[in-house]
Design an enzyme around this catalytic site. Sequence first.
Site: not given
Length: 217
Positions: A39, A76, A104, A192, A195
Amino acid sequence: MMSGGYGVLTRFLKCLATIALLSGAARAEEVTILALGDSLTAGYGLPQQDGFVPQLETWLNDHGADVTVINGGVSGDTTAGGASRLGWVLTDNIDVVIVALGANDMLRGIDPQETYDNLDTILTDLSALSLPSLLIGMPGPANFGAEYKARFEQVFERLAQDHEIPLYPSFLAGLTEAAGSTNGALQYLQSDGLHPTAQGVSLIVDALGPVVLDVLP
């Protein structure tokens, strides 16, 4: 008159051939970069033009490189996912690959040896095709303990040494450099906390861009 017309036609055809050769030479200088990642590479949470790939392409072209950057990021995705899809994203026109996977794996607490094996597969395939590559590292997490953190970070160092390729320490390194500290870098992250914002991506590209330039053939 026929003889004169033939001469004009010959010169015209030679001119077209020269233009074609020059055009072919110009196209040969163009470089296509695949950004294989997750991502962070895909530009999660941002308008398309503000993502990592468009900003990197613009930066490189503004600094004298004739490049196209292809977005090979899947939100992801793990290193296992990257290894499994490499075959269909690695088209014949790719000249350079940026490998930015592992975030991830870290978040899921995947065994660092598994992360190493997956990235080793990717880099081995790239080497077999004589494709220059740049490996993006990833700081280990603190929540899985000091041993896991050290083992995870060593994955990228080992890979860079084993494959004799350049290693960039972290995708988000430009944020820390700009802010002066890890905590200060939070201002360049989305809500979040994972990012980067558009401004954050710009800082990332400013720091990473010169390294990518060095990798270009």
